[in-house]
Scaffold this active site. Structure first.
Site, PDB file in Angstrom:
ATOM      1  N   ASN A 208      10.592   0.302  -4.985  1.00 29.75           N
ATOM      2  CA  ASN A 208      10.894  -0.874  -5.805  1.00 29.75           C
ATOM      3  C   ASN A 208      11.997  -0.532  -6.799  1.00 29.75           C
ATOM      4  O   ASN A 208      12.538   0.582  -6.782  1.00 29.75           O
ATOM      5  CB  ASN A 208       9.626  -1.400  -6.505  1.00 29.75           C
ATOM      6  CG  ASN A 208       8.980  -0.343  -7.387  1.00 29.75           C
ATOM      7  OD1 ASN A 208       9.630   0.304  -8.206  1.00 29.75           O
ATOM      8  ND2 ASN A 208       7.667  -0.156  -7.220  1.00 29.75           N
ATOM      9  N   ASP A 277       1.597  -0.889  -4.207  1.00 28.19           N
ATOM     10  CA  ASP A 277       0.213  -1.276  -3.905  1.00 28.19           C
ATOM     11  C   ASP A 277      -0.147  -1.021  -2.447  1.00 28.19           C
ATOM     12  O   ASP A 277      -1.323  -0.874  -2.115  1.00 28.19           O
ATOM     13  CB  ASP A 277       0.012  -2.764  -4.216  1.00 28.19           C
ATOM     14  CG  ASP A 277       0.159  -3.056  -5.696  1.00 28.19           C
ATOM     15  OD1 ASP A 277      -0.235  -2.195  -6.511  1.00 28.19           O
ATOM     16  OD2 ASP A 277       0.666  -4.139  -6.048  1.00 28.19           O
ATOM     17  N   LYS A 287      12.476   9.482  13.638  1.00 27.66           N
ATOM     18  CA  LYS A 287      13.213   8.310  13.171  1.00 27.66           C
ATOM     19  C   LYS A 287      12.977   7.118  14.099  1.00 27.66           C
ATOM     20  O   LYS A 287      13.068   7.226  15.322  1.00 27.66           O
ATOM     21  CB  LYS A 287      14.701   8.630  13.112  1.00 27.66           C
ATOM     22  CG  LYS A 287      15.556   7.473  12.627  1.00 27.66           C
ATOM     23  CD  LYS A 287      17.025   7.851  12.607  1.00 27.66           C
ATOM     24  CE  LYS A 287      17.881   6.654  12.201  1.00 27.66           C
ATOM     25  NZ  LYS A 287      19.323   6.992  12.199  1.00 27.66           N
ATOM     26  N   LYS A 342      -8.787  -4.140 -15.212  1.00 28.65           N
ATOM     27  CA  LYS A 342      -8.514  -2.700 -15.225  1.00 28.65           C
ATOM     28  C   LYS A 342      -8.950  -2.028 -16.520  1.00 28.65           C
ATOM     29  O   LYS A 342      -8.702  -0.843 -16.737  1.00 28.65           O
ATOM     30  CB  LYS A 342      -7.036  -2.468 -14.933  1.00 28.65           C
ATOM     31  CG  LYS A 342      -6.658  -3.139 -13.602  1.00 28.65           C
ATOM     32  CD  LYS A 342      -5.328  -2.735 -13.051  1.00 28.65           C
ATOM     33  CE  LYS A 342      -5.085  -3.471 -11.722  1.00 28.65           C
ATOM     34  NZ  LYS A 342      -3.876  -3.046 -11.021  1.00 28.65           N
TER      35      LYS A 342
END
Length: 402
Positions: A208, A277, A287, A342
């Site tokens: 990300n 996640d 590959k 959490k």
């Protein structure tokens, strides 16, 4: 940041004197009051007038010069200083101070002051690595003097190696940190930062946009405030903060396991990382090659990664836990839900679609929500300033649980 602080700058005879002039300018921009002492050698490189203009103060050069004020100059300067900074610090001056020699105004002031004395060495690599110089440095460190590590690079003599005076910005930051209240002294803070990556094959991976800047800023600030800091970092291009133990990881599972190594003994876990996640159920050992067919598609099945925040949040005992919620919509709803699920003490939420609040930015726009439902919004500010706000809250919570 240094308003009201009296910094006594000792400038000794080395080519890095030109950096010291820039350093004075940067210290003045932080609203510090600067008194400058130049050794005779320093005046051969730059005139006292340069420093007098930059510091907006009289520059002291002679032990037995004309009396400008009815006081004992070396004593008054020593007593006035909140910190003594010697930059550049030559091998000669370091050796004199280590040996207790007071043959010029600067070395005499150092002997007379009760303020912290900080050296920024600058010299040829072979001189810096000389066993006598290193012995002098270690002797002074053991006596409570501090040293700002020199940089590595091309030196004025043409050699390449360690010995460049630290950059003025780094020296200013060191001084700012010196004056920061040590309200986290003796506390252990674990910070996670950056992205994680999950391999698809030996060549490719998913990740990300997290840069790690927020977590690194928190780690730096916690260290400045006296904490024992462990920074668990995913892949970033950032330099490891000075004085911080850094643990480098790649995958979410690696980050999960690393947090587990430190969790039981920490006072606070700050989860500023953006771990993935999900991960591919199967990683190809070779590959993955595309098919030449026009409608070729690649299907990859993903499975859940361990939820680091939820796992440790619901197993905490004395630990303070801080979470982050980087969202694109329903910011407060999602952040509040995450806070409860959490078991965080508070959560730092932001809208990453806002200009100045994204992953790669040096600034952030945050809202902090605590577990009592209190919500406080903050305007755009540097991530360093956000780190201060977060750690102010952490400090108060740790004290309340003591």
């Amino acid at each position: 940041m240094l308003k009201g602080k009296n910094i006594l700058l000792g400038v000794t005879g080395g080519i890095a004197v030109y950096k010291a002039a820039d350093l004075v300018s940067k210290l003045r921009k932080q609203h510090a009051n600067i008194d400058v002492i130049m050794t005779e050698g320093a005046t051969k490189f730059v005139t006292p007038l340069t420093f007098q203009t930059m510091a907006e103060n009289f520059v002291h050069t002679e032990m037995f010069g004309t009396v400008n004020h009815f006081d004992v100059e070396h004593i008054s300067l020593a007593q006035k200083a909140d910190a003594v900074l010697i930059a550049p610090a030559t091998a000669n001056t370091i050796g004199k101070i280590a040996g207790g020699i007071c043959d010029n105004l600067l070395t005499t002031v150092v002997m007379a002051t009760k303020a912290k004395v900080i050296f920024a060495p600058a010299m040829n690599t072979q001189m810096y690595n000389n066993s006598i110089v290193q012995e002098n440095i270690n002797k002074l460190k053991n006596l409570g003097y501090e040293f700002i590590k020199p940089g590595v690079g091309l030196l004025a003599c043409g050699d390449y190696g360690e010995g460049k005076m630290a950059e003025p910005n780094d020296i200013v930051e060191y001084l700012i940190n010196h004056f920061v209240e040590k309200d986290l002294l003796g506390k252990k803070i674990v910070v996670t930062a950056g992205p994680t990556i999950e391999p698809l094959d030996p060549v490719r991976y998913i990740s990300n946009h997290s840069s790690g800047k927020m977590g690194y800023s928190i780690a730096k600030e916690a260290h400045a405030r006296g904490a024992d800091v462990v920074l668990i970092s995913g892949p970033t291009v950032l330099d490891a903060p000075e004085g911080v133990e850094i643990v480098r990881v790649n995958t979410t599972e690696e980050m999960f396991n690393s947090v587990g190594e430190f969790f039981d003994t920490c006072d606070c876990l700050i989860k500023s990382a953006a771990p993935l996640d999900y991960k591919p159920e199967n990683v190809s050992p070779i590959k993955i090659k595309k098919d030449d067919k026009e409608n070729d598609e690649l299907d990859i099945k993903f499975i859940r990664n361990p939820d680091i925040a939820a796992y440790y949040g619901n197993r905490k005992n004395k630990q303070i836990m801080v979470g982050f919620a980087a969202e694109t919509n329903n910011i407060f709803e999602y952040a509040s839900e995450k806070l409860k699920k959490k078991n965080f003490d508070f959560i730092v939420a932001n809208d990453v679609t806002e200009t100045g609040a994204g992953f790669q930015s040096d600034t952030n726009i945050v809202t902090i929500i605590d577990n009592n439902g209190n919500l406080e919004k903050y305007p755009i500010m540097s991530k360093k300033e956000v780190a201060k706000i977060i750690l102010d809250r952490v400090s108060l919570l740790i004290k309340s649980k003591a």
